[in-house]
Motif scaffolding. Structure first.
Motif, PDB file in Angstrom:
ATOM      1  N   THR A 122     126.298   4.510 -11.855  1.00  9.75           N
ATOM      2  CA  THR A 122     125.059   5.487 -12.653  1.00  9.75           C
ATOM      3  C   THR A 122     125.752   5.975 -14.070  1.00  9.75           C
ATOM      4  N   LYS A 123     125.250   6.366 -15.031  1.00 11.78           N
ATOM      5  CA  LYS A 123     125.575   7.277 -16.275  1.00 11.78           C
ATOM      6  C   LYS A 123     125.461   8.922 -15.934  1.00 11.78           C
ATOM      7  N   ASP A 124     124.615   9.376 -14.339  1.00 11.00           N
ATOM      8  CA  ASP A 124     124.969  10.832 -14.492  1.00 11.00           C
ATOM      9  C   ASP A 124     125.955  10.519 -13.373  1.00 11.00           C
ATOM     10  N   ALA A 125     126.717   9.341 -12.238  1.00 12.03           N
ATOM     11  CA  ALA A 125     127.756   9.483 -11.725  1.00 12.03           C
ATOM     12  C   ALA A 125     128.325   9.586 -11.730  1.00 12.03           C
ATOM     13  N   ARG A 126     129.022   8.931 -13.394  1.00  7.90           N
ATOM     14  CA  ARG A 126     130.263   8.653 -14.492  1.00  7.90           C
ATOM     15  C   ARG A 126     130.918   9.899 -15.019  1.00  7.90           C
ATOM     16  N   ARG A 137     143.512  14.662  -8.896  1.00  7.65           N
ATOM     17  CA  ARG A 137     142.433  13.986  -9.490  1.00  7.65           C
ATOM     18  C   ARG A 137     142.576  13.166  -9.518  1.00  7.65           C
ATOM     19  N   TYR A 138     143.477  11.939  -9.274  1.00  8.50           N
ATOM     20  CA  TYR A 138     144.013  10.038  -9.422  1.00  8.50           C
ATOM     21  C   TYR A 138     143.122  10.393  -8.181  1.00  8.50           C
ATOM     22  N   PHE A 175     133.681  12.164 -13.921  1.00 12.29           N
ATOM     23  CA  PHE A 175     133.975  12.726 -15.405  1.00 12.29           C
ATOM     24  C   PHE A 175     134.956  14.373 -15.105  1.00 12.29           C
ATOM     25  N   GLY A 176     132.835  15.008 -15.293  1.00 19.85           N
ATOM     26  CA  GLY A 176     133.530  16.232 -15.198  1.00 19.85           C
ATOM     27  C   GLY A 176     134.507  17.301 -14.539  1.00 19.85           C
TER      28      GLY A 176
END
Length: 401
Positions: free
Chosen positions: A233-237, A125-126, A241-242
């Motif tokens: 963007t918030k959507d990208a974050r 993941r990293y 994270f998902g």
């Protein structure tokens, strides 16, 4: 006459597994949820292995580590559940000394191995989030194989002293183990010698091996969060994270019950014994049951492949012909790697940057010649939403023309 529960021997021939002390009358009822958990663990983990094996798009480091986790869960649950259920159902409480040592070896070995697998998955993941363009070159198949071998050898090396230490102690107290399976400290407490070496070594493995794994995972997530919060963007974050939610949930399910059980077993002796045993069973059985559910629900590729597996027999030949005759694209929404499998029309209108248009046109031509390319490496920093929008517009343009 000596007590029937005490013996005078160096290495006992058998031990007596008491199940859950104080709840013997309810063993049959307690076995029902345990049996259900075991069946779910077996079916779920075998399903994960089958899906990853039969789906070529899942042949990636993340899913290789997931297969290792599934195998570890299968061995871990199978090492204790059959004997536990035979105890609950048929009152088969005896276990030989060698079988007891073998059981505790597999139990602790694959617990440490599972901890190492979570560290390897955190590394994946990293790299996928912090170094996405180098993911395929850093985590190559040979390196994934080496990481897997290191995880297996590490668990073998650190757990192998357990049975050798237990074999050298004289056992002249009782042969009754007050739980439904053999564990390191449960057997060590039956010895009539000074077993501080076993106790200290067990603490060393618990805190210095698995504790270091927790530290590495925490550090990786600190770096991950720094990279995620730096996205524009918030959507990208949220999308980025998902991709970590499945691993984060599985890690918490594994470590939190284990830490609670270890601390209560060693330092809180006033807690009722049946509570200790129930917590230990939850610690061992919950992760193998929940891991395939967590990854099956949260991972879109596995979920879609599972749905296709159940619905493919209901799909008519006409629908298949219609789908095959229409141009379509199939992409894997994964931050670490993208694969485009159908062509993007070369004459489609482009509303992106000229460089991105040239790259997508190149992908179209390469796909028409039968080549598969890595879209992530070609598109670079182009945002995911823009790419999806462009591909949709390209398809509409091709249908109109």
């Amino acid at each position: 006459m000596s007590d029937s529960n005490t013996t005078d021997f160096t290495n006992p021939s058998t031990f007596i597994l008491m199940g859950i002390p104080g709840l013997e009358a309810a063993h049959v009822w307690i076995s029902i949820p345990f049996c259900a958990m075991y069946v779910i663990a077996i079916l779920g983990n075998f399903t994960i292995l089958f899906i990853v094996k039969t789906e070529p798009s899942l042949h990636r480091p993340m899913y290789y580590f997931l297969c290792m986790l599934a195998v570890s869960d299968l061995v871990l649950s199978t090492s204790i559940l059959p004997k536990m259920l035979s105890n609950f159902w048929f009152n088969s409480r005896e276990i030989s000394f060698s079988a007891c040592l073998t059981q505790l070896y597999f139990l602790h070995c694959f617990s440490v191995m599972e901890s190492g697998i979570f560290v390897a998955m955190a590394l994946d993941r990293y790299v996928a989030i912090c170094h996405p363009l180098r993911h395929s070159t850093i985590l190559t198949n040979p390196r994934v194989t080496k990481i897997g071998l290191i995880v297996v050898l590490r668990s073998d090396i650190f757990i192998l002293p357990y049975p050798f230490l237990l074999r050298q102690w004289p056992y002249c107290r009782t042969s009754i183990i007050p739980q439904p399976y053999c564990a390191h400290m449960a057997v060590a407490k039956l010895a009539c010698a000074d077993t501080q070496v076993s106790s200290y070594y067990g603490l060393f493995v618990q805190f210095c091996v698995m504790g270091l794994d927790v530290i590495f995972i925490v550090i990786s997530y600190i770096l991950l969060l720094r990279a995620i919060f730096s996205l524009p963007t918030k959507d990208a974050r949220l999308k980025t994270f998902g991709t970590c939610i499945s691993h984060l949930c599985a890690t918490l399910v594994f470590y939190i019950p284990g830490l609670f059980f270890s601390l209560t077993y060693r330092f809180y002796q006033h807690v009722p014994l049946h509570f200790h045993v129930l917590i230990a069973n939850v610690y061992l059985l919950m992760p193998p049951m929940l891991n395939p559910i967590i990854y099956g629900v949260r991972t879109k590729q596995i979920r879609d492949r599972l749905l296709r597996l159940f619905t493919q027999n209901r799909t008519s030949q006409g629908s298949l012909h219609t789908l095959n005759s229409r141009p379509h694209w199939r992409g894997t929404v994964n931050h670490s790697q993208w694969e485009l499998q159908d062509a993007v029309p070369a004459d489609a209108p482009c509303q992106q940057t000229p460089a991105a248009c040239q790259q997508l046109t190149l992908m179209s031509r390469m796909r028409l010649t039968g080549c598969r390319v890595n879209t992530r490496a070609l598109v670079g920093e182009m945002e995911l939403d823009n790419l999806i929008k462009y591909l949709a517009e390209s398809q509409q343009h091709q249908q109109v023309s």
